[in-house]
Enzyme design. Structure first.
Site, PDB file in Angstrom:
ATOM      1  N   CYS A  32      -6.131  -2.986  -6.709  1.00  0.00           N
ATOM      2  CA  CYS A  32      -6.161  -1.731  -7.462  1.00  0.00           C
ATOM      3  C   CYS A  32      -4.858  -1.659  -8.432  1.00  0.00           C
ATOM      4  O   CYS A  32      -4.061  -2.549  -8.234  1.00  0.00           O
ATOM      5  CB  CYS A  32      -6.222  -0.609  -6.539  1.00  0.00           C
ATOM      6  SG  CYS A  32      -4.728  -0.337  -5.700  1.00  0.00           S
ATOM      7  N   HIS A  61      -0.413  -3.625   2.118  1.00  0.00           N
ATOM      8  CA  HIS A  61      -0.863  -3.866   3.491  1.00  0.00           C
ATOM      9  C   HIS A  61      -1.636  -5.033   3.464  1.00  0.00           C
ATOM     10  O   HIS A  61      -2.817  -4.978   3.410  1.00  0.00           O
ATOM     11  CB  HIS A  61      -1.426  -2.630   4.097  1.00  0.00           C
ATOM     12  CG  HIS A  61      -0.549  -1.731   4.693  1.00  0.00           C
ATOM     13  ND1 HIS A  61      -0.936  -0.172   4.985  1.00  0.00           N
ATOM     14  CD2 HIS A  61       0.747  -1.745   4.973  1.00  0.00           C
ATOM     15  CE1 HIS A  61      -0.073   0.442   5.498  1.00  0.00           C
ATOM     16  NE2 HIS A  61       1.074  -0.386   5.473  1.00  0.00           N
ATOM     17  N   HIS A  94       3.022   2.996  -0.593  1.00  0.00           N
ATOM     18  CA  HIS A  94       2.560   3.964   0.079  1.00  0.00           C
ATOM     19  C   HIS A  94       3.366   5.122   0.088  1.00  0.00           C
ATOM     20  O   HIS A  94       2.956   6.112   0.770  1.00  0.00           O
ATOM     21  CB  HIS A  94       2.315   3.551   1.620  1.00  0.00           C
ATOM     22  CG  HIS A  94       1.550   2.350   1.802  1.00  0.00           C
ATOM     23  ND1 HIS A  94       2.240   0.808   2.010  1.00  0.00           N
ATOM     24  CD2 HIS A  94       0.403   2.103   1.816  1.00  0.00           C
ATOM     25  CE1 HIS A  94       1.406   0.190   1.852  1.00  0.00           C
ATOM     26  NE2 HIS A  94       0.244   0.513   1.985  1.00  0.00           N
ATOM     27  N   CYS A 116       2.578   4.453  -5.284  1.00  0.00           N
ATOM     28  CA  CYS A 116       1.511   4.461  -6.306  1.00  0.00           C
ATOM     29  C   CYS A 116       1.412   5.921  -6.866  1.00  0.00           C
ATOM     30  O   CYS A 116       1.869   7.137  -6.235  1.00  0.00           O
ATOM     31  CB  CYS A 116       0.201   4.268  -5.377  1.00  0.00           C
ATOM     32  SG  CYS A 116      -1.243   4.848  -6.177  1.00  0.00           S
ATOM     33  N   HIS A 144      -0.054   5.777  10.009  1.00  0.00           N
ATOM     34  CA  HIS A 144      -0.200   5.281   8.424  1.00  0.00           C
ATOM     35  C   HIS A 144       1.269   5.666   7.823  1.00  0.00           C
ATOM     36  O   HIS A 144       1.591   6.811   7.558  1.00  0.00           O
ATOM     37  CB  HIS A 144      -1.443   5.486   7.836  1.00  0.00           C
ATOM     38  CG  HIS A 144      -1.761   4.478   6.598  1.00  0.00           C
ATOM     39  ND1 HIS A 144      -1.155   4.795   5.368  1.00  0.00           N
ATOM     40  CD2 HIS A 144      -2.419   3.521   6.408  1.00  0.00           C
ATOM     41  CE1 HIS A 144      -1.678   3.674   4.715  1.00  0.00           C
ATOM     42  NE2 HIS A 144      -2.347   3.088   4.966  1.00  0.00           N
ATOM     43  N   GLU A 146       1.630   6.214   4.396  1.00  0.00           N
ATOM     44  CA  GLU A 146       1.445   6.920   3.665  1.00  0.00           C
ATOM     45  C   GLU A 146       1.362   8.518   4.285  1.00  0.00           C
ATOM     46  O   GLU A 146       1.818   9.276   3.593  1.00  0.00           O
ATOM     47  CB  GLU A 146      -0.231   6.890   2.936  1.00  0.00           C
ATOM     48  CG  GLU A 146      -0.418   8.007   1.811  1.00  0.00           C
ATOM     49  CD  GLU A 146      -1.635   7.853   1.297  1.00  0.00           C
ATOM     50  OE1 GLU A 146      -2.447   8.799   0.817  1.00  0.00           O
ATOM     51  OE2 GLU A 146      -2.331   6.664   1.217  1.00  0.00           O
ATOM     52  N   CYS A 214      -8.402   7.903  -3.721  1.00  0.00           N
ATOM     53  CA  CYS A 214      -8.189   7.152  -5.117  1.00  0.00           C
ATOM     54  C   CYS A 214      -9.407   6.512  -5.577  1.00  0.00           C
ATOM     55  O   CYS A 214     -10.444   6.304  -4.899  1.00  0.00           O
ATOM     56  CB  CYS A 214      -7.096   6.212  -4.793  1.00  0.00           C
ATOM     57  SG  CYS A 214      -7.343   4.560  -4.342  1.00  0.00           S
ATOM     58  N   ASN A 244      -7.758   0.922   3.636  1.00  0.00           N
ATOM     59  CA  ASN A 244      -8.788   0.923   2.598  1.00  0.00           C
ATOM     60  C   ASN A 244      -9.953  -0.054   3.150  1.00  0.00           C
ATOM     61  O   ASN A 244     -11.163   0.032   2.894  1.00  0.00           O
ATOM     62  CB  ASN A 244      -8.605   1.096   1.312  1.00  0.00           C
ATOM     63  CG  ASN A 244      -8.160  -0.246   0.875  1.00  0.00           C
ATOM     64  OD1 ASN A 244      -8.982  -1.123   0.473  1.00  0.00           O
ATOM     65  ND2 ASN A 244      -6.846  -0.496   0.843  1.00  0.00           N
ATOM     66  N   SER A 286      -5.657  -3.996  -1.415  1.00  0.00           N
ATOM     67  CA  SER A 286      -4.327  -4.928  -1.402  1.00  0.00           C
ATOM     68  C   SER A 286      -4.598  -6.380  -1.314  1.00  0.00           C
ATOM     69  O   SER A 286      -3.702  -7.270  -1.105  1.00  0.00           O
ATOM     70  CB  SER A 286      -3.457  -4.394  -0.488  1.00  0.00           C
ATOM     71  OG  SER A 286      -4.157  -4.197   0.589  1.00  0.00           O
TER      72      SER A 286
END
Length: 337
Positions: A32, A61, A94, A116, A144, A146, A214, A244, A286
Site C-alpha cells: 500500500c 510487518h 505503525h 503512515c 499490535h 499501531e 485504510c 491485514n 506489506s
C-alpha cells in the site's frame, strides 16, 4: 492479463470438458502507499546518511522486507534505549505514542517519522476526542504496534476492545460521552459488528467522520470477497504478524473457501493443492511483489498453467515523504562510495 470470467474450461482429447488448473491473481494486492513510503524512507536515509540507521520496531510487518533492509544497514530495535544517544532513528509505519517521542527527545535522537498518514489520522482523532471529554473506545488488537501507539495518545480515557463480548463488558464514566476509533487494518466485517454493538450499548456514541480502516485493507478484502467464490483455495502472501494479511485469510474462510497465510512460496504444502483446480493468490499490504511472483511460479510448476490477473478496482494512492527526510536529502552531503 485481466480476466472478467471465473469459469475457464478445457476440452481433453476425448472431447470431455475438463477444468483447467489455474491461478487467479488478485488486484489490488501487496504494498500500500503507507508501506511504500515507509520503505522508501529507510532506503533514502541509508543512501543519504549511510549505515547504520536505527529503526524502532519492524518498519512494516514483513520478514522479507525487514531482512532486506537489515542487509543494507538498517538496525531494528524494540525500544529507543537500544539506540545510541544522538543517533538517527526511524519510527515504523505503525506509529508511536507520545511517551516514545518524549524519550527520543530525552536521548537527543534525530527522528525520522515513517508513520503512515492514515495512522496519524487516527492519532489526531484520539487527541481531539480526549480533549472534548469523551471516553474513548479503540477497536483493535491489543498487542499490535499501531494500537499501542494510538492508545498512548490518551491512555487515561482509552479502552481497547477486540470482541463483541468485550464491548458488552465495557464500563465508562458517562455513557453519553463515548467515542470510538478503529485500528486501520481490521476486517471490515469484524469492525462493523463491534461498531454496531457499541452503538447498541451507547446510543449517543460518536465516531470518526470517515472510517479508520485504510483504503488498502478494505480494497484487498473486497477483492478476496469478489473472487473467493470462484476459487478452491486462497493463498495470502504475508507474515504472521501482519494484521491485514491475517484478516484476508479470515475473509476467505468466512466465505467457506479454504485459505492459508504464507510468508514465501516455500511454505506451500503440496497437499493443500489436492483436488484444487483454481487457486486465488493475493498479498497483504506489506508483502512485496517478488514474493507473489515466486508463489505464481511455484504453482505453475505444479500444473497451474493458466494465470489470470483479476482487477477488482483501481488503486492509485500515493503519499509524500515527511518533511524531515525531504530537508535531510536537500542538505546532506553525498555519502562517499
Amino acid at each position: 492479463m485481466t480476466t472478467t470470467t471465473l469459469d475457464h474450461a478445457a476440452i481433453d482429447q476425448s472431447g470431455t470438458k475438463t477444468k483447467t488448473k489455474r491461478v487467479l491473481l488478485l488486484k489490488p494486492r501487496g504494498f500500500c502507499a503507507g508501506v511504500v513510503r515507509a520503505i522508501d524512507i529507510v532506503q533514502i536515509a541509508l543512501e543519504t546518511f549511510g549505515a547504520p540507521i536505527y529503526v524502532r520496531k519492524e518498519i512494516v510487518h514483513n520478514s522479507y522486507v525487514v531482512t532486506d533492509l537489515a542487509k543494507k544497514g538498517a538496525i531494528f530495535v524494540n525500544e529507543l534505549d537500544e539506540v545510541p544517544e544522538g543517533a538517527r532513528v526511524i519510527y515504523s509505519a505503525h506509529g508511536v505514542s507520545p511517551a516514545v517521542r518524549d524519550r527520543a527527545k530525552e536521548r537527543g535522537l534525530k527522528v525520522i517519522d515513517a508513520t503512515c498518514p492514515l495512522v496519524t489520522k487516527v492519532h489526531v482523532e484520539a487527541i481531539k476526542f480526549a480533549k472534548q471529554g469523551y471516553s474513548l473506545v479503540l477497536i483493535g488488537h491489543r498487542d499490535h504496534d499501531e494500537i499501542e501507539g494510538t492508545q498512548g495518545e490518551a491512555p487515561d480515557v482509552t479502552q481497547v476492545v477486540s470482541t463483541v463480548q468485550e464491548v458488552a463488558d465495557l464500563v465508562v464514566p458517562d455513557p453519553n460521552r463515548v467515542a470510538y476509533l478503529t485500528q486501520t487494518t481490521l476486517s471490515l466485517d469484524e469492525a462493523r459488528d463491534m461498531i454496531q454493538a457499541l452503538k447498541n450499548k451507547f446510543p449517543n456514541i460518536v465516531g470518526p467522520h470517515s472510517q479508520d480502516i485504510c483504503y488498502a485493507t478494505e480494497n484487498r478484502q473486497v477483492a478476496v470477497k469478489n473472487v473467493a467464490h470462484g476459487a478452491d483455495l486462497v493463498l495470502v502472501v504475508g507474515s504472521t504478524n501482519s494484521s491485514n494479511s491475517n484478516r484476508l485469510v479470515e475473509v476467505s474462510k468466512n466465505l467457506d473457501t479454504n485459505s492459508y497465510l504464507i510468508d514465501t512460496a516455500d511454505a506451500i504444502r503440496p497437499e493443500w493443492l489436492d483436488g484444487v483446480d483454481t487457486v486465488a493468490v493475493t498479498a497483504g499490504a506489506s508483502a512485496p511483489e517478488v514474493l507473489v511472483k515466486d508463489v505464481v511460479e511455484y504453482l505453475q510448476t505444479m500444473g497451474y498453467g493458466s494465470v489470470d490477473e483479476v482487477e477488482v478496482m483501481p488503486e492509485n494512492v500515493r503519499f509524500g515523504l515527511p518533511p524531515e527526510i525531504v530537508q535531510a536529502i536537500a542538505s546532506a552531503p553525498p555519502v562517499s562510495r
